[in-house]
Scaffold this motif. Structure first.
Motif, PDB file in Angstrom:
ATOM      1  N   ALA E 115       0.834  -1.208   0.000  1.00 41.05           N
ATOM      2  CA  ALA E 115       0.000   0.000   0.000  1.00 41.05           C
ATOM      3  C   ALA E 115       0.868   1.257   0.000  1.00 41.05           C
ATOM      4  O   ALA E 115       0.564   2.242  -0.685  1.00 41.05           O
ATOM      5  CB  ALA E 115      -0.937  -0.004   1.210  1.00 41.05           C
ATOM      6  N   LYS E 119       1.230   3.833  -3.234  1.00 38.01           N
ATOM      7  CA  LYS E 119       0.580   5.067  -2.763  1.00 38.01           C
ATOM      8  C   LYS E 119      -0.933   5.005  -2.960  1.00 38.01           C
ATOM      9  O   LYS E 119      -1.539   5.898  -3.580  1.00 38.01           O
ATOM     10  CB  LYS E 119       1.150   6.268  -3.508  1.00 38.01           C
ATOM     11  N   VAL E 120      -1.536   3.948  -2.470  1.00 39.91           N
ATOM     12  CA  VAL E 120      -2.969   3.737  -2.685  1.00 39.91           C
ATOM     13  C   VAL E 120      -3.771   4.801  -1.931  1.00 39.91           C
ATOM     14  O   VAL E 120      -3.610   4.952  -0.718  1.00 39.91           O
ATOM     15  CB  VAL E 120      -3.386   2.334  -2.194  1.00 39.91           C
ATOM     16  N   PRO E 121      -4.618   5.551  -2.628  1.00 39.71           N
ATOM     17  CA  PRO E 121      -5.452   6.545  -1.936  1.00 39.71           C
ATOM     18  C   PRO E 121      -6.590   5.855  -1.179  1.00 39.71           C
ATOM     19  O   PRO E 121      -7.123   4.840  -1.625  1.00 39.71           O
ATOM     20  CB  PRO E 121      -5.995   7.407  -3.074  1.00 39.71           C
ATOM     21  N   VAL E 122      -6.944   6.425  -0.030  1.00 44.51           N
ATOM     22  CA  VAL E 122      -8.020   5.841   0.783  1.00 44.51           C
ATOM     23  C   VAL E 122      -9.346   5.940   0.026  1.00 44.51           C
ATOM     24  O   VAL E 122      -9.697   7.000  -0.490  1.00 44.51           O
ATOM     25  CB  VAL E 122      -8.115   6.556   2.147  1.00 44.51           C
ATOM     26  N   ASP E 123     -10.071   4.842  -0.049  1.00 39.90           N
ATOM     27  CA  ASP E 123     -11.376   4.796  -0.713  1.00 39.90           C
ATOM     28  C   ASP E 123     -12.359   5.737  -0.010  1.00 39.90           C
ATOM     29  O   ASP E 123     -12.365   5.810   1.216  1.00 39.90           O
ATOM     30  CB  ASP E 123     -11.954   3.374  -0.637  1.00 39.90           C
ATOM     31  N   PHE E 126     -14.245   4.416   2.919  1.00 39.73           N
ATOM     32  CA  PHE E 126     -13.572   4.142   4.198  1.00 39.73           C
ATOM     33  C   PHE E 126     -13.472   5.398   5.057  1.00 39.73           C
ATOM     34  O   PHE E 126     -13.004   5.341   6.190  1.00 39.73           O
ATOM     35  CB  PHE E 126     -12.145   3.623   3.982  1.00 39.73           C
TER      36      PHE E 126
END
Lengths: 127, 127, 127, 127, 127, 127
Positions: E115, E119-123, E126
């Motif tokens: 993650a 650099k996965v952006p927060v959904d 969530f």
């Protein structure tokens, strides 16, 4: 803290900035150096260390950048991931190579903890 | 916990051990697998992941071992340092290459914290 | 989660907020306490621990704040870096002192990994 | 790897060992340097950085040793805890001071995670 | 440092030891407390925090021990892994439960880094 | 990197996405999978591991989510905290349960360092 730009830098800092620019053949130093310049002694030590160790040696510069990415991902350092991934691309890393670095880094972080958890003794053959 | 050796392993575990031995052309699996075998599902998942990801790809297997060493040193996992340093030597790493991995790992752990401390913003050029 | 402000706090939380304000001679508690207040038991335990341990003792409060900064930089905790750097400044830290904390923290993170990597045995003299 | 002792060291390594011994007024260098000597370039860079940064400055050398202890405890580096705790004692740290470093380090590691968990936003006053 | 046993303990330390023994219904406190007793204030704070937070609450004590194991494995704390795994077994954890803690801990350490890396952006869902 | 959505995904990626959606009974996969899809092999390995290990077993799925939260808080992984806290709530975790996870995680990170600092030897009874 504000970054220290070339215009506002002391002679001591400018000398390091000049060396970074000449060594890397870039028009300006990146933000890391402009902030670290608040501490001219560390600026010099870090630069001299990186200058000597990140260049060609037993390992090529690209491999060293990939190792830097792996450590930065492990530590969750966003700036370092960005700058060293950029550095790796500039030295010829393909997107696939970078993704394999990510994969190996993820796997290593998993098996590091499994080895901790199971208290695996070091094999005789590895000693 | 005691390691699970081939003799005492279930058929499910033996199948994984056999695949490790055949893939790596080794006479026996190392201690990591003998301990992880207490959890046959993870044994299978970890092995299948490593089997596919640690082989030749965009990066060569030696580079992947070196990245594994760097992460293991960062996390202080003694078993993993020993096993992946051995793996790297077996794949042709010289002592000088391993020492450069150590050097880069040390430097990255330092600059990761300096980037944190100075809250260095990511350069536009890296985005 | 929304922070819990004095107006909306339970009597139990208010008592801790009052003690923080009186002890630190501040008009309001900072965001850390307003969020931790969602767990009144931890609010109380953390405050009581910090109240006793961060005050004058064998070490002065400023040195303790600097140690807090070093740990927070090592862990990459942005909030904690900001709050304890502010706390250090308020207790008299100069910018040069803070930069030396950053430098030592960076160096320690480097040599910690080099000591791991080279598996350096503890000197007899240190035991 | 075996440590490199003065007798077996190259001229380049001996020069660093001599400087460490002269600077620190000690009869021999400790194990860290004898192992790092396998990489003469890093030996020199690390020593030059520590020599300049760990001496008197905005912070006194004892405070710097205590910060080193705090980082080493956070990272779980056994060698570094031992060597820098010894260094702190030599520079005048009492047992009570060392225990307060441990206490603050423990507390900081706790509140770092609580700040993460509650996603505490940085107070305006800290910016 | 030598552990502080009941016989050699101050009245202040004995009071905490007595409370630990009475609360946990054990004949003696374990090594952690005997060492932490060198700092009677932290001994008291840590015990009071654990006494209140590790008992029955929204989560049962066994679940809390398992979380403790997961954190300790992540941090590579050998003592803490040993003591909290023992604590979990005593509270009814089966070997299979402990192995699942290890598995989840390993997986979380892997996906945490993936993650980071991507650099996965927060959904939105969530937030 | 841009996320890979179902429309733009390869057949290999779609197959994993379909399995995630069917297994979890959700209309779409979350951002983690859309980013990890840049590496279809890791996408498959990570999903197959999580699918088997995070479901019901010796531990119930909620307990596993809580352990995931604890590890993610320890590592400071913002995305993972958000996604697994959401996952825990969906599986029935109350706010009080989540706060107890935070509390235990904070305490474990503190006592892990205190155990390091005091070099506490493992009790015979824990071996």
């Amino acid at each position: 803290m504000q970054p220290i730009t070339y215009d506002t830098a002391s002679a001591e800092v400018r000398a390091v900035f000049d060396d970074i620019k000449a060594t890397r053949k870039v028009a300006d130093v990146n933000n890391f150096w402009k902030h670290l310049a608040h501490d001219p002694r560390m600026l010099r030590h870090v630069w001299e260390s990186l200058k000597e160790m990140m260049g060609p040696g037993a390992l090529d510069p690209l491999t060293k950048e990939l190792i830097y990415v792996a450590v930065s991902v492990t530590n969750g350092c966003e700036y370092c991931m960005a700058s060293h991934t950029a550095g790796a691309r500039q030295k010829g890393a393909s997107e696939e190579m970078i993704r394999e670095v990510y994969a190996v880094t993820g796997l290593a972080n998993m098996t590091n903890r499994l080895a901790n958890a199971y208290k695996v003794p070091v094999d005789e053959a590895f000693k």
